[in-house]
Motif scaffolding. Sequence first.
Motif, PDB file in Angstrom:
ATOM      1  N   ALA A 170      45.066  61.698 -15.110  1.00  0.00           N
ATOM      2  CA  ALA A 170      43.679  62.587 -15.372  1.00  0.00           C
ATOM      3  C   ALA A 170      42.937  62.048 -16.709  1.00  0.00           C
ATOM      4  CB  ALA A 170      44.172  64.133 -15.876  1.00  0.00           C
ATOM      5  N   VAL A 171      43.597  61.659 -17.690  1.00  0.00           N
ATOM      6  CA  VAL A 171      42.862  60.803 -18.576  1.00  0.00           C
ATOM      7  C   VAL A 171      42.111  59.723 -18.019  1.00  0.00           C
ATOM      8  CG1 VAL A 171      43.024  59.519 -20.728  1.00  0.00           C
ATOM      9  CG2 VAL A 171      44.215  61.630 -20.511  1.00  0.00           C
TER      10      VAL A 171
ATOM     11  N   GLN B  89      40.943  59.078 -15.140  1.00  0.00           N
ATOM     12  CA  GLN B  89      39.893  59.606 -14.189  1.00  0.00           C
ATOM     13  C   GLN B  89      38.690  60.084 -15.210  1.00  0.00           C
ATOM     14  OE1 GLN B  89      41.610  62.256 -11.874  1.00  0.00           O
ATOM     15  NE2 GLN B  89      42.454  60.948 -10.355  1.00  0.00           N
ATOM     16  N   LEU B  90      38.902  60.712 -16.279  1.00  0.00           N
ATOM     17  CA  LEU B  90      38.099  61.309 -17.323  1.00  0.00           C
ATOM     18  C   LEU B  90      37.319  59.969 -17.707  1.00  0.00           C
ATOM     19  CD1 LEU B  90      36.655  63.291 -18.892  1.00  0.00           C
ATOM     20  CD2 LEU B  90      38.429  63.377 -20.546  1.00  0.00           C
TER      21      LEU B  90
ATOM     22  N   ALA C  19      34.718  58.739 -15.379  1.00  0.00           N
ATOM     23  CA  ALA C  19      33.652  59.705 -15.563  1.00  0.00           C
ATOM     24  C   ALA C  19      32.624  59.310 -16.610  1.00  0.00           C
ATOM     25  CB  ALA C  19      34.151  60.950 -15.180  1.00  0.00           C
ATOM     26  N   VAL C  20      33.309  59.356 -17.767  1.00  0.00           N
ATOM     27  CA  VAL C  20      32.555  58.974 -18.870  1.00  0.00           C
ATOM     28  C   VAL C  20      31.881  57.650 -18.994  1.00  0.00           C
ATOM     29  CG1 VAL C  20      32.699  58.879 -21.505  1.00  0.00           C
ATOM     30  CG2 VAL C  20      33.942  60.701 -20.228  1.00  0.00           C
TER      31      VAL C  20
ATOM     32  N   ILE D  55      27.728  65.964 -21.779  1.00  0.00           N
ATOM     33  CA  ILE D  55      28.903  65.000 -21.600  1.00  0.00           C
ATOM     34  C   ILE D  55      29.791  65.006 -22.986  1.00  0.00           C
ATOM     35  CG2 ILE D  55      30.086  63.077 -20.884  1.00  0.00           C
ATOM     36  CD1 ILE D  55      27.934  63.031 -18.584  1.00  0.00           C
TER      37      ILE D  55
ATOM     38  N   VAL E  77      33.338  66.722 -23.793  1.00  0.00           N
ATOM     39  CA  VAL E  77      34.338  65.870 -24.359  1.00  0.00           C
ATOM     40  C   VAL E  77      34.909  66.458 -25.711  1.00  0.00           C
ATOM     41  CG1 VAL E  77      35.292  63.644 -25.172  1.00  0.00           C
ATOM     42  CG2 VAL E  77      33.892  63.681 -22.896  1.00  0.00           C
TER      43      VAL E  77
ATOM     44  N   ALA F  80      36.596  69.561 -24.977  1.00  0.00           N
ATOM     45  CA  ALA F  80      38.035  69.473 -24.673  1.00  0.00           C
ATOM     46  C   ALA F  80      39.150  68.821 -25.598  1.00  0.00           C
ATOM     47  CB  ALA F  80      37.966  68.486 -23.472  1.00  0.00           C
TER      48      ALA F  80
END
Length: 143
Positions: free
Chosen positions: A101-102, A104-105, A108-109, A124, A128, A131
């Motif tokens: 998941a990290v 993938q994040l 995206a970033v 964004i 972040v 989160a």
Amino acid sequence: MRAAILKLLTDRPMHGYEMIQEINERSQQLWKPSPGSVYPTLQLLVDEGLLVATETEGSKKLFELTDQGRAAAAKIETAPWDAIAEGWKEEAPGAVSLRAAVGQLMGAVAQSAHAASAEQQQRIVDIVNNARREIYGVLGEAD
């Protein structure tokens, strides 16, 4: 490294860089061998007659198992990347999915740095940062 290369090449011939990427992917990003460990091992396996290297595209070499190499690979019961991923899951359940998941994040970033407008980038950043705060909040909770 030796077992990983032999097991990997049972699928198909590959270049060294391709092997590094495959091992990284198959281990769920838990193991990305360095070129400094892969290429000397490849040369050793060639010297031992377990692999044959064919020149392709300039200076790239394509590595393939010999009959002796296939026999050696057949003796390897568990692929090293499977053992690593299984060991990691047993040590830290959920860590593999968290790591994915990290990853993938981060992808995206990174994409947003090139594709988003200044306003979108600020949104964004806010997401972040929020989160991060929420994660620390979860970590601060009592079990």
